[in-house]
Design a protein around this motif. Structure first.
Motif, PDB file in Angstrom:
ATOM      1  N   VAL A 126       0.742   2.649   1.716  1.00  0.00           N
ATOM      2  CA  VAL A 126      -0.202   3.355   0.851  1.00  0.00           C
ATOM      3  C   VAL A 126       0.641   4.022  -0.221  1.00  0.00           C
ATOM      4  O   VAL A 126       1.406   4.953   0.064  1.00  0.00           O
ATOM      5  CB  VAL A 126      -1.042   4.379   1.626  1.00  0.00           C
ATOM      6  N   TRP A 181      -3.779   0.814  -0.816  1.00  0.00           N
ATOM      7  CA  TRP A 181      -3.010  -0.073   0.053  1.00  0.00           C
ATOM      8  C   TRP A 181      -2.238  -1.070  -0.800  1.00  0.00           C
ATOM      9  O   TRP A 181      -2.791  -1.720  -1.675  1.00  0.00           O
ATOM     10  CB  TRP A 181      -3.935  -0.801   1.013  1.00  0.00           C
ATOM     11  N   TRP A 226      -0.985   2.061   9.095  1.00  0.00           N
ATOM     12  CA  TRP A 226      -1.025   3.353   8.414  1.00  0.00           C
ATOM     13  C   TRP A 226      -1.016   4.459   9.467  1.00  0.00           C
ATOM     14  O   TRP A 226      -1.622   4.319  10.536  1.00  0.00           O
ATOM     15  CB  TRP A 226      -2.255   3.481   7.518  1.00  0.00           C
ATOM     16  N   TYR A 235      -5.038   0.046   5.059  1.00  0.00           N
ATOM     17  CA  TYR A 235      -5.816   1.281   5.070  1.00  0.00           C
ATOM     18  C   TYR A 235      -6.262   1.603   3.653  1.00  0.00           C
ATOM     19  O   TYR A 235      -5.449   1.644   2.724  1.00  0.00           O
ATOM     20  CB  TYR A 235      -4.991   2.446   5.623  1.00  0.00           C
TER      21      TYR A 235
END
Length: 461
Positions: free
Chosen positions: A222, A239, A267, A292
């Protein structure tokens, strides 16, 4: 009008997440049961609380912070308070004069993620470039804090206190940096060391872990997105499948470089704890499998409690499933942070009964966090304490019965929404009799929205 309609549809402005509209002070709170006389201090918790429907922070992560607190002493609940953190924007919205203070890179935010005490200060914290805000013991805002001018940049949401040294550790990140920064604040409340760790792509590092030898860094996919920022997103982290997922070991003292180890795509918001095991490092954490999307936290892959064992000699990370029940906000007894732990606590996602926890749930589900879980990692057993299908309970915080009591000798504290009263209770559970009824319930006069993190701050002495 269109924006108001959009905000009304947000699940984070409804049900157990719905913001409150007033600041309340209440004294001599009613109690069911018996408050342990050894609990002398303040239970504080921070969380987002948007200022009305015209506030653009409809995402749960973006509302200005409001700190809720209960003062316990001599078996009594002396007061409850809730106060917005007065950033410049919040102070102006409330028709007040901003208290002023330092600002990092024009990034001023009403810290909404955690609240802690260190070196005589009460601090509301947040990540991604903003400074913490200092509060009075009664939760009034003093102003942004740069630790006496010793903090070179922004700060972090999560911290880890090493109780043997008195040092407070944090890992700060900011979209404009090409590194993350390990920050160590000494017992005197001043930054005594910072270490920059180069990273690519501007990763979001919400949490980290600490052992006696290492700072454990989670460099996961992320990352900051200039495209999202240019498009006007207030949450410009997305992401990034091109960003290699890895865990890093940064020596706490000595050589400044981190050593990195590959892990499977995932994540992690929160770690439970970490410790050294010979040459290896053990890290327990809540892991989301696969990609994520921060913009849709209710639409993610499986979430489990896992253990990573990092072996620097072999250059490997062994991943082990500890519990496949969906859960978040893991906590240990803070006295064992960075050292071996046996017990852990977390908030369940999904429908929880006395003996079962469904394997899935989500942030926007009304059943999110209707129960707390206690893990005995030595025996591999889990106990659930459900509060009813329509209840909503936040993060569990452990409070020891005495400064030198055992790891499991104490109480678990949490705010729990009571649907019958339409208000919240501060619930006190006996850690060693976790599945039994609460030792005490402090009945608050208002609802406390589901929020983020907090602490039991015992009185000195």
């Amino acid at each position: 009008m269109a924006e108001d309609t959009q905000l009304q549809r947000s699940p984070f402005l409804e049900g157990p997440y719905a913001p409150v509209t007033e600041e309340i002070t209440a004294f001599d709170l009613p109690v069911t049961g018996r408050l342990p006389a050894e609990l002398t201090g303040r239970y504080l918790r921070n969380g987002p609380n948007p200022l009305g429907l015209d506030d653009p922070g409809q995402h749960w992560f973006l509302g200005p912070g409001m700190v809720h607190g209960v003062r316990l002493r001599d078996g009594r609940a002396e007061w409850y308070r809730n106060r917005w953190v007065r950033s410049r924007a919040v102070a102006e919205a409330l028709g007040e004069t901003w208290p002023g203070g330092p600002v990092h890179n024009d990034t001023d935010f009403a810290a909404n993620t955690h609240v802690l005490a260190h070196a005589g200060r009460t601090l509301a914290t947040v990540e991604a470039g903003s400074l913490p805000y200092e509060l009075t013991p009664e939760l009034e805002t003093i102003g942004p804090c740069d630790f006496g001018g010793t903090l070179p940049g922004g700060y972090a949401a999560h911290t880890k206190l090493d109780r043997r040294t008195g040092d407070l550790h944090a890992l700060a990140y900011f979209w404009g940096w090409d590194h993350v920064q390990h920050v160590v604040i000494g017992p005197d409340g001043r930054v005594r060391r910072t270490t920059d760790v180069p990273v690519a792509d501007g990763p979001m590092m919400h949490d980290f872990a600490l052992t006696e030898r290492y700072v454990v860094l989670l460099d996961l996919p992320v990352t900051f997105s200039m495209d999202a920022a240019t498009a006007g997103s207030r949450l410009p982290y997305t992401w990034n499948p091109a960003h290699p997922p890895r865990v890093g070991l940064l020596p706490r003292e000595g050589a400044p470089g981190a050593r990195w180890f590959e892990v499977d795509p995932c994540w992690v918001f929160h770690t439970l704890n970490a410790y050294d095991d010979g040459d290896r490092v053990v890290v327990d954490l809540c892991r989301y499998d696969g990609g994520y999307d921060l913009a849709a936290p209710a639409e993610q892959g499986p979430l489990t409690l896992d253990r990573w064992t990092v072996d620097p000699v072999r250059g490997t990370v062994a991943e082990q499933r500890l519990d496949d029940r969906a859960q978040e906000f893991p906590r240990v007894d803070d006295r064992v942070v960075s050292r071996p732990h046996r017990f852990g606590y977390s908030a369940a996602l999904g429908d929880v009964g006395r003996d079962t926890v469904a394997p899935s749930g989500d942030f926007a589900d009304g059943a999110f966090t209707n129960a707390l879980l206690k893990h005995d990692l030595a025996t591999g057993t889990v106990q659930a304490h459900p509060f009813g299908r329509d209840a909503a309970v936040g993060e569990a915080v452990f409070a020891p019965s005495a400064p030198r009591s055992g790891e499991d000798d104490g109480y678990v504290l949490a705010f729990v929404h009571d649907p019958d009263r339409g208000a919240a209770d501060l619930v006190v559970l006996a850690a060693q009799d976790f599945a039994a009824g609460p030792v005490a319930r402090v009945h608050l006069p208002v609802r406390v929205p589901l929020g983020f993190h907090g602490n039991w701050i015992a009185d000195p002495g």
